[in-house]
Design a protein around this motif. Sequence first.
Motif, PDB file in Angstrom:
ATOM      1  N   SER A 162       6.899  -6.127 -22.974  1.00  0.00           N
ATOM      2  CA  SER A 162       7.340  -6.489 -21.622  1.00  0.00           C
ATOM      3  C   SER A 162       7.726  -5.215 -20.887  1.00  0.00           C
ATOM      4  N   GLY A 163       7.592  -5.247 -19.584  1.00  0.00           N
ATOM      5  CA  GLY A 163       7.957  -4.091 -18.778  1.00  0.00           C
ATOM      6  C   GLY A 163       8.734  -4.508 -17.543  1.00  0.00           C
ATOM      7  N   ILE A 164       9.743  -3.718 -17.204  1.00  0.00           N
ATOM      8  CA  ILE A 164      10.530  -3.966 -15.990  1.00  0.00           C
ATOM      9  C   ILE A 164      10.358  -2.755 -15.075  1.00  0.00           C
ATOM     10  N   ILE A 165       9.894  -3.011 -13.887  1.00  0.00           N
ATOM     11  CA  ILE A 165       9.698  -1.943 -12.896  1.00  0.00           C
ATOM     12  C   ILE A 165      10.769  -2.074 -11.815  1.00  0.00           C
ATOM     13  N   ARG A 166      11.467  -0.978 -11.567  1.00  0.00           N
ATOM     14  CA  ARG A 166      12.512  -0.968 -10.535  1.00  0.00           C
ATOM     15  C   ARG A 166      12.133   0.039  -9.453  1.00  0.00           C
ATOM     16  N   ASP A 167      12.299  -0.350  -8.224  1.00  0.00           N
ATOM     17  CA  ASP A 167      12.107   0.546  -7.085  1.00  0.00           C
ATOM     18  C   ASP A 167      13.365   1.415  -6.967  1.00  0.00           C
ATOM     19  N   ILE A 168      13.236   2.725  -7.188  1.00  0.00           N
ATOM     20  CA  ILE A 168      14.408   3.607  -7.150  1.00  0.00           C
ATOM     21  C   ILE A 168      14.368   4.540  -5.935  1.00  0.00           C
ATOM     22  N   THR A 169      13.771   4.050  -4.843  1.00  0.00           N
ATOM     23  CA  THR A 169      13.670   4.863  -3.622  1.00  0.00           C
ATOM     24  C   THR A 169      15.040   5.310  -3.133  1.00  0.00           C
ATOM     25  N   LYS A 170      15.990   4.394  -3.078  1.00  0.00           N
ATOM     26  CA  LYS A 170      17.323   4.733  -2.565  1.00  0.00           C
ATOM     27  C   LYS A 170      18.005   5.767  -3.456  1.00  0.00           C
ATOM     28  N   ARG A 171      17.831   5.621  -4.778  1.00  0.00           N
ATOM     29  CA  ARG A 171      18.440   6.583  -5.698  1.00  0.00           C
ATOM     30  C   ARG A 171      17.864   7.977  -5.474  1.00  0.00           C
ATOM     31  N   LYS A 172      16.528   8.053  -5.326  1.00  0.00           N
ATOM     32  CA  LYS A 172      15.879   9.341  -5.104  1.00  0.00           C
ATOM     33  C   LYS A 172      16.296   9.957  -3.769  1.00  0.00           C
ATOM     34  N   GLN A 173      16.442   9.122  -2.745  1.00  0.00           N
ATOM     35  CA  GLN A 173      16.895   9.621  -1.445  1.00  0.00           C
ATOM     36  C   GLN A 173      18.284  10.235  -1.566  1.00  0.00           C
ATOM     37  N   LEU A 174      19.165   9.558  -2.322  1.00  0.00           N
ATOM     38  CA  LEU A 174      20.519  10.071  -2.525  1.00  0.00           C
ATOM     39  C   LEU A 174      20.488  11.382  -3.310  1.00  0.00           C
ATOM     40  N   GLY A 218       0.790  -1.226   0.000  1.00  0.00           N
ATOM     41  CA  GLY A 218       0.000   0.000   0.000  1.00  0.00           C
ATOM     42  C   GLY A 218       0.817   1.268   0.000  1.00  0.00           C
ATOM     43  N   ASP A 219       2.166   1.180  -0.036  1.00  0.00           N
ATOM     44  CA  ASP A 219       3.006   2.368  -0.013  1.00  0.00           C
ATOM     45  C   ASP A 219       3.153   2.965  -1.407  1.00  0.00           C
ATOM     46  N   VAL A 220       3.410   4.264  -1.448  1.00  0.00           N
ATOM     47  CA  VAL A 220       3.737   4.944  -2.699  1.00  0.00           C
ATOM     48  C   VAL A 220       5.246   5.132  -2.746  1.00  0.00           C
ATOM     49  N   PHE A 221       5.857   4.775  -3.863  1.00  0.00           N
ATOM     50  CA  PHE A 221       7.303   4.905  -3.975  1.00  0.00           C
ATOM     51  C   PHE A 221       7.675   5.203  -5.425  1.00  0.00           C
ATOM     52  N   PRO A 222       8.829   5.823  -5.657  1.00  0.00           N
ATOM     53  CA  PRO A 222       9.245   6.154  -7.028  1.00  0.00           C
ATOM     54  C   PRO A 222       9.709   4.909  -7.771  1.00  0.00           C
ATOM     55  N   ILE A 223       9.400   4.873  -9.067  1.00  0.00           N
ATOM     56  CA  ILE A 223       9.815   3.725  -9.868  1.00  0.00           C
ATOM     57  C   ILE A 223      10.485   4.192 -11.156  1.00  0.00           C
ATOM     58  N   GLU A 224      11.219   3.278 -11.752  1.00  0.00           N
ATOM     59  CA  GLU A 224      11.729   3.444 -13.104  1.00  0.00           C
ATOM     60  C   GLU A 224      11.100   2.339 -13.940  1.00  0.00           C
ATOM     61  N   LEU A 225      10.477   2.702 -15.037  1.00  0.00           N
ATOM     62  CA  LEU A 225       9.775   1.724 -15.876  1.00  0.00           C
ATOM     63  C   LEU A 225      10.447   1.656 -17.241  1.00  0.00           C
ATOM     64  N   SER A 226      10.874   0.448 -17.613  1.00  0.00           N
ATOM     65  CA  SER A 226      11.455   0.206 -18.936  1.00  0.00           C
ATOM     66  C   SER A 226      10.499  -0.702 -19.711  1.00  0.00           C
ATOM     67  N   VAL A 227      10.096  -0.261 -20.890  1.00  0.00           N
ATOM     68  CA  VAL A 227       9.146  -1.026 -21.705  1.00  0.00           C
ATOM     69  C   VAL A 227       9.792  -1.369 -23.045  1.00  0.00           C
ATOM     70  N   SER A 228       9.589  -2.594 -23.487  1.00  0.00           N
ATOM     71  CA  SER A 228      10.115  -3.010 -24.790  1.00  0.00           C
ATOM     72  C   SER A 228       9.029  -3.743 -25.566  1.00  0.00           C
ATOM     73  N   MET A 229       9.222  -3.834 -26.877  1.00  0.00           N
ATOM     74  CA  MET A 229       8.248  -4.484 -27.752  1.00  0.00           C
ATOM     75  C   MET A 229       8.989  -5.344 -28.772  1.00  0.00           C
ATOM     76  N   TRP A 230       8.420  -6.487 -29.082  1.00  0.00           N
ATOM     77  CA  TRP A 230       8.998  -7.300 -30.156  1.00  0.00           C
ATOM     78  C   TRP A 230       7.898  -8.024 -30.908  1.00  0.00           C
ATOM     79  N   LYS A 231       8.215  -8.410 -32.142  1.00  0.00           N
ATOM     80  CA  LYS A 231       7.253  -9.094 -32.998  1.00  0.00           C
ATOM     81  C   LYS A 231       7.740 -10.510 -33.289  1.00  0.00           C
ATOM     82  N   THR A 232       6.815 -11.434 -33.353  1.00  0.00           N
ATOM     83  CA  THR A 232       7.087 -12.805 -33.779  1.00  0.00           C
ATOM     84  C   THR A 232       5.988 -13.215 -34.747  1.00  0.00           C
ATOM     85  N   GLY A 233       6.088 -14.430 -35.218  1.00  0.00           N
ATOM     86  CA  GLY A 233       5.033 -14.912 -36.090  1.00  0.00           C
ATOM     87  C   GLY A 233       3.701 -15.021 -35.386  1.00  0.00           C
ATOM     88  N   GLU A 234       3.738 -15.061 -34.093  1.00  0.00           N
ATOM     89  CA  GLU A 234       2.502 -15.196 -33.323  1.00  0.00           C
ATOM     90  C   GLU A 234       1.865 -13.853 -32.967  1.00  0.00           C
TER      91      GLU A 234
END
Length: 211
Positions: free
Chosen positions: A22-34, A1-17
């Motif tokens: 895909s997305g990667i979410i990183r908690d960057i609380t320590k970076r923001k504190q610094l 239930g906490d609110v915290f800063p994130i870094e979101l990286s999103v990528s896209m790829w194509k296949t025959g299907e």
Amino acid sequence: GDVFPIELSVSMWKTGEGIFYSGIIRDITKRKQLENELEKTATTDRLTQAYTRTKFHEVIKAEFERAKRYNHALSMIMFDIDHFKKINDTYGHLVGSRTLAKVGEVIMKTIRRVDLAARYGGDEFVIILPQTDKRQAYGAARRLRDAINREVFFTEEGYNISITASFGVATYGDDAATKDDLLRAVDEAMYQIKETSKDAIALAGAPLSAL
């Protein structure tokens, strides 16, 4: 239930299907504190917790432009501790530093949230008061002077030190047309009272009774 800063990286790829994401979410609380700590170190005087002189010049530029654009009042207070050199010479620089730190505490407890206090140099402080005319600024300076006069600066060495300060007050429009003129006016007012009576407040331009 906490609110915290994130870094979101999103990528896209194509296949025959089809197309996939895909997305990667990183908690960057320590970076923001610094980052916040680094910013505070750059803009805050470590001893008094007031802003630095550099930060003061940044803020006064913005506040002056705002006051000019919207025709708002803008005042400034500058004060200097009386006989501060004597404290350093009598009790040592460590006691002098603790006295400055205590003055910083008194300032922060006395001024409004919208005001900005900066350590301008040595034992000299300056306060920006947005949307404040000269009469209101005089009242603010008087409250701060009284708060400093009431404070007893206890030290670990057992010394009890009482101090006074000399204040200058100036207002945009009444005393100055530019931010440099405003700073010059408040500085001259402060030194005028410091060279005469000390422990008092000097107004740039017209006396309070004429306002």
